[in-house]
Write a protein that holds these residues in place. Structure first.
Motif, PDB file in Angstrom:
ATOM      1  N   ASP A   1       0.868  -1.173   0.000  1.00 39.57           N
ATOM      2  CA  ASP A   1       0.000   0.000   0.000  1.00 39.57           C
ATOM      3  C   ASP A   1       0.910   1.230   0.000  1.00 39.57           C
ATOM      4  OD1 ASP A   1      -1.788   2.124   0.505  1.00 39.57           O
ATOM      5  OD2 ASP A   1      -3.133   0.812   1.626  1.00 39.57           O
ATOM      6  N   PRO A   2       1.021   1.947  -1.114  1.00 41.84           N
ATOM      7  CA  PRO A   2       1.960   3.065  -1.180  1.00 41.84           C
ATOM      8  C   PRO A   2       1.530   4.298  -0.418  1.00 41.84           C
ATOM      9  CG  PRO A   2       0.729   2.899  -3.225  1.00 41.84           C
ATOM     10  CD  PRO A   2       0.356   1.700  -2.405  1.00 41.84           C
ATOM     11  N   THR A   3       0.311   4.310   0.105  1.00 42.62           N
ATOM     12  CA  THR A   3      -0.172   5.510   0.807  1.00 42.62           C
ATOM     13  C   THR A   3      -0.490   5.278   2.275  1.00 42.62           C
ATOM     14  OG1 THR A   3      -2.491   5.110   0.177  1.00 42.62           O
ATOM     15  CG2 THR A   3      -1.139   6.427  -1.335  1.00 42.62           C
ATOM     16  N   ALA A   4      -0.474   4.042   2.741  1.00 40.45           N
ATOM     17  CA  ALA A   4      -0.762   3.751   4.147  1.00 40.45           C
ATOM     18  C   ALA A   4       0.508   3.222   4.810  1.00 40.45           C
ATOM     19  CB  ALA A   4      -1.897   2.730   4.270  1.00 40.45           C
ATOM     20  N   PRO A   5       1.069   3.960   5.761  1.00 39.59           N
ATOM     21  CA  PRO A   5       2.366   3.574   6.324  1.00 39.59           C
ATOM     22  C   PRO A   5       2.271   2.690   7.559  1.00 39.59           C
ATOM     23  CG  PRO A   5       1.797   5.767   7.062  1.00 39.59           C
ATOM     24  CD  PRO A   5       0.663   5.308   6.167  1.00 39.59           C
ATOM     25  N   TYR A   6       3.360   1.971   7.786  1.00 40.23           N
ATOM     26  CA  TYR A   6       3.657   1.318   9.058  1.00 40.23           C
ATOM     27  C   TYR A   6       4.628   2.210   9.840  1.00 40.23           C
ATOM     28  CZ  TYR A   6       2.099  -3.048   6.714  1.00 40.23           C
ATOM     29  OH  TYR A   6       1.404  -4.023   6.035  1.00 40.23           O
ATOM     30  N   MET A   7       4.812   1.901  11.134  1.00 37.81           N
ATOM     31  CA  MET A   7       5.697   2.686  11.990  1.00 37.81           C
ATOM     32  C   MET A   7       6.952   1.892  12.369  1.00 37.81           C
ATOM     33  SD  MET A   7       3.744   5.342  12.338  1.00 37.81           S
ATOM     34  CE  MET A   7       2.566   5.120  11.011  1.00 37.81           C
ATOM     35  N   TYR A   8       8.007   2.619  12.677  1.00 33.38           N
ATOM     36  CA  TYR A   8       9.117   2.096  13.476  1.00 33.38           C
ATOM     37  C   TYR A   8       9.408   3.155  14.527  1.00 33.38           C
ATOM     38  CZ  TYR A   8      11.808   5.007  10.165  1.00 33.38           C
ATOM     39  OH  TYR A   8      12.259   6.035   9.381  1.00 33.38           O
ATOM     40  N   HIS A   9       9.754   2.714  15.738  1.00 34.83           N
ATOM     41  CA  HIS A   9       9.851   3.704  16.810  1.00 34.83           C
ATOM     42  C   HIS A   9      10.471   3.096  18.059  1.00 34.83           C
ATOM     43  CE1 HIS A   9       6.347   1.918  18.977  1.00 34.83           C
ATOM     44  NE2 HIS A   9       5.884   1.683  17.753  1.00 34.83           N
ATOM     45  N   CYS A  10      10.858   3.973  18.962  1.00 32.95           N
ATOM     46  CA  CYS A  10      11.236   3.546  20.305  1.00 32.95           C
ATOM     47  C   CYS A  10       9.957   3.182  21.056  1.00 32.95           C
ATOM     48  CB  CYS A  10      11.975   4.664  21.032  1.00 32.95           C
ATOM     49  SG  CYS A  10      12.507   4.203  22.704  1.00 32.95           S
ATOM     50  N   HIS A  11       9.977   2.027  21.748  1.00 30.24           N
ATOM     51  CA  HIS A  11       8.788   1.609  22.498  1.00 30.24           C
ATOM     52  C   HIS A  11       8.847   2.029  23.957  1.00 30.24           C
ATOM     53  CE1 HIS A  11       5.062  -0.583  23.119  1.00 30.24           C
ATOM     54  NE2 HIS A  11       5.044  -0.865  21.830  1.00 30.24           N
ATOM     55  N   ILE A  12       9.825   2.846  24.326  1.00 30.73           N
ATOM     56  CA  ILE A  12       9.721   3.599  25.569  1.00 30.73           C
ATOM     57  C   ILE A  12       8.768   4.740  25.251  1.00 30.73           C
ATOM     58  CG2 ILE A  12      10.964   5.051  27.235  1.00 30.73           C
ATOM     59  CD1 ILE A  12      13.405   3.217  26.713  1.00 30.73           C
ATOM     60  N   LEU A  13       7.574   4.693  25.813  1.00 30.43           N
ATOM     61  CA  LEU A  13       6.465   5.449  25.252  1.00 30.43           C
ATOM     62  C   LEU A  13       6.624   6.958  25.389  1.00 30.43           C
ATOM     63  CD1 LEU A  13       3.480   3.119  26.193  1.00 30.43           C
ATOM     64  CD2 LEU A  13       4.853   3.187  24.094  1.00 30.43           C
ATOM     65  N   ARG A  14       7.336   7.413  26.395  1.00 27.10           N
ATOM     66  CA  ARG A  14       7.631   8.837  26.494  1.00 27.10           C
ATOM     67  C   ARG A  14       8.457   9.281  25.281  1.00 27.10           C
ATOM     68  NH1 ARG A  14       6.992  14.059  27.125  1.00 27.10           N
ATOM     69  NH2 ARG A  14       8.757  15.174  28.018  1.00 27.10           N
ATOM     70  N   HIS A  15       9.409   8.461  24.857  1.00 23.44           N
ATOM     71  CA  HIS A  15      10.228   8.792  23.696  1.00 23.44           C
ATOM     72  C   HIS A  15       9.404   8.787  22.413  1.00 23.44           C
ATOM     73  CE1 HIS A  15      13.982   7.180  26.050  1.00 23.44           C
ATOM     74  NE2 HIS A  15      13.418   8.230  26.612  1.00 23.44           N
ATOM     75  N   GLU A  16       8.554   7.768  22.275  1.00 29.10           N
ATOM     76  CA  GLU A  16       7.674   7.708  21.102  1.00 29.10           C
ATOM     77  C   GLU A  16       6.815   8.958  21.004  1.00 29.10           C
ATOM     78  OE1 GLU A  16       3.601   5.345  19.951  1.00 29.10           O
ATOM     79  OE2 GLU A  16       5.209   4.154  20.839  1.00 29.10           O
ATOM     80  N   ASP A  17       6.214   9.360  22.135  1.00 26.91           N
ATOM     81  CA  ASP A  17       5.326  10.516  22.117  1.00 26.91           C
ATOM     82  C   ASP A  17       6.070  11.814  21.819  1.00 26.91           C
ATOM     83  OD1 ASP A  17       3.114   8.977  22.620  1.00 26.91           O
ATOM     84  OD2 ASP A  17       2.940   9.517  24.734  1.00 26.91           O
ATOM     85  N   LYS A  18       7.335  11.882  22.193  1.00 25.70           N
ATOM     86  CA  LYS A  18       8.126  13.086  21.921  1.00 25.70           C
ATOM     87  C   LYS A  18       8.564  13.173  20.462  1.00 25.70           C
ATOM     88  CE  LYS A  18      11.281  14.461  24.780  1.00 25.70           C
ATOM     89  NZ  LYS A  18      12.514  14.407  25.630  1.00 25.70           N
ATOM     90  N   GLY A  19       8.375  12.107  19.699  1.00 28.03           N
ATOM     91  CA  GLY A  19       8.680  12.181  18.283  1.00 28.03           C
ATOM     92  C   GLY A  19       9.656  11.153  17.770  1.00 28.03           C
ATOM     93  N   MET A  20      10.018  10.160  18.595  1.00 26.57           N
ATOM     94  CA  MET A  20      11.013   9.166  18.199  1.00 26.57           C
ATOM     95  C   MET A  20      10.344   8.045  17.407  1.00 26.57           C
ATOM     96  SD  MET A  20      13.961   7.700  20.657  1.00 26.57           S
ATOM     97  CE  MET A  20      15.619   7.689  20.004  1.00 26.57           C
ATOM     98  N   MET A  21       9.889   8.398  16.201  1.00 29.36           N
ATOM     99  CA  MET A  21       9.145   7.464  15.383  1.00 29.36           C
ATOM    100  C   MET A  21       9.281   7.871  13.919  1.00 29.36           C
ATOM    101  SD  MET A  21       5.250   6.067  15.965  1.00 29.36           S
ATOM    102  CE  MET A  21       4.499   7.695  16.139  1.00 29.36           C
TER     103      MET A  21
END
Length: 464
Positions: free
Chosen positions: A421-441
């Protein structure tokens, strides 16, 4: 190093009260299995409702959710209704499925709305889980208790303890503030690191073993804390599976390290009449900005005076051997800083990577700051190296999340699926959730091979 003493209270809702008195140990709560409705075409339909309790949030209840079970080859249809006071999502962590069904930050569920993803399970047996994954607010939603297990079985599974709630026991591990405060979830280097641990929402949990072998499925559902789980008497046990499936053969250990989002399945032998404590012990050598500083008792296991004899653990588990990346495999490099990946914060409109379907790549993760971990949606990967060394045997199987201590580097052998699907993305990220929420994704799309250069790197709107 500090040891935290657990007070015994039945559920997190009780644990939220201030200054609770010491109480008797509490029987481990086992999340109930959610029975599906069977549609006319044989698909399994599950109804999940995210809702708010008096002090906590849960799914089909006030805290945590039921266990969903399905088999390889099943088509599953979900009806996820949001009765929370906020927009949320529900992500199927570890599932290999189309991006539009993934439940990431593009599949938002407004209050009062119902989301109805469906897919056919085509992956080996595994312990996966589901939790919210909305942009910038995941930490608080998970901390409040919106999570549950999703177990996948296969027809050729090895002969293992498999009676749910008897000798096949889920252990959802979460740390909490004994005061009940949620202050700190969205602040500090790692977010909140609680002073008590709940297992399946139970504080001071006690499990009574009635069989000589017990299979525990450990899920680290904490926002940030890392555990090194084992037993206070130093006994060894067998690791049989990691995040994404079985090992080739059991790995004998006395401790397993498990960071947020990771799962590990272990089989432990007990003797009649004994009592033993499963605990977490911090590393003996630690530097600043490690996050597993405290020791915790996790679970007390009391063996009955007479135990049902379990079949011997098989010497071969059926896990697939590692597959070496092909010569000339694409290498992608990711540098982790305080809250950025490759010096960029998450942008919901930006596609960071474009991957051809079925690709087998090498991903190199360079952690340049304090502790992080790294989770990739949709894939199952193998750890090739951590700081130039092969992983321990218990981490040699298929995974989707890897822990990187301060300044560590990892090389991963990553096999991608074929949902394009060229328009629907998957994620990669830090799973320490504070880091994810701050933009580490970051975001990637999977496309038909040969079309990578045609993919737009900017997307708009949500993809549900």
């Amino acid at each position: 190093m500090k040891r935290r003493t657990l007070l015994a209270l039945p559920l997190f809702a009780a644990a939220c009260s201030s200054a609770p008195p010491r109480a008797a140990p509490t029987r481990l709560h086992i999340p109930p299995v959610l029975p599906p409705a069977i549609d006319a075409d044989g698909a399994k339909r599950f109804t999940l409702t995210m809702r708010a309790g008096s002090k906590t949030w849960g799914i089909n209840g006030d805290f945590l959710g039921p266990t969903v079970r399905a088999a390889r080859g099943d088509t599953v249809r979900m009806a996820v209704t949001n009765r929370l006071p906020e927009t949320s999502t529900l992500h199927w962590h570890g599932m290999r499925l189309p991006a539009r069904m993934d439940g990431g930050p593009h599949q938002m569920i407004e209050p009062g709305a119902t989301w109805t993803p469906e897919w056919t399970i085509d992956q080996p047996s595994m312990t996966s889980w589901f939790h919210p994954h909305l942009h910038e607010k995941t930490a608080m939603h998970v901390y409040r208790g919106v999570a549950g297990l999703f177990l996948v079985n296969d027809s050729d599974d090895p002969a293992l303890p498999d009676t749910y709630g008897v000798d096949d026991i889920p252990l959802i591990i979460q740390d909490r503030n004994s005061s009940g405060s949620v202050g700190g979830v969205d602040s500090g280097t790692f977010g909140l690191l609680g002073d008590v641990v709940l297992i399946n929402g139970t504080r001071g949990a006690v499990f009574t073993a009635t069989t000589s072998l017990v299979r525990f499925r450990l899920l680290n559902a904490s926002n940030a804390r890392v555990y090194r789980a084992g037993f206070a008497d130093g006994r060894t046990f067998a690791v049989i599976a990691g995040d994404a499936g079985f090992l080739e053969r059991p790995a004998t250990v006395d401790r397993v390290k498990i960071s947020p989002g990771e799962r590990v399945e272990i089989v432990v032998r007990f003797a009649p009449g004994e009592t033993v404590v499963m605990n977490s012990v911090g590393e003996s050598e630690r530097s600043a900005n490690d996050i597993e500083e405290d020791d915790f008792d996790l679970l007390t296991v009391v063996a009955a005076g007479s135990l049902t004899s379990s079949p011997a653990l098989p010497s071969a588990l059926g896990g697939t051997p590692p597959e070496s990346p092909p010569a000339g495999a694409t290498v992608r490099r990711f540098a982790l800083s305080g809250s950025e990946i490759n010096d960029r914060d998450m942008d919901m409109t930006r596609i960071d990577e474009v991957v051809p379907a079925g690709a087998h790549e090498i991903w190199e993760i360079d952690n340049r700051t304090y502790a992080h971990n790294f989770h990739i949606h949709e894939v199952a990967f193998r750890i090739l190296e951590i700081d130039g060394q092969p992983p321990p045997a218990y981490q040699a199987g298929p995974k989707d999340t890897v822990f990187l201590p301060k300044h560590a580097k990892a090389r991963l052998s990553v096999r991608f699926g074929r949902h394009v699907d060229p328009t629907a993305p998957y994620m990669y990220h830090c799973h320490i959730l504070r880091h994810e929420d701050k933009g580490m994704m970051g975001q990637f799309v999977v496309v038909e091979p040969g079309t990578e250069a045609l993919v737009a790197r900017t997307i708009t709107g949500h993809h549900d």
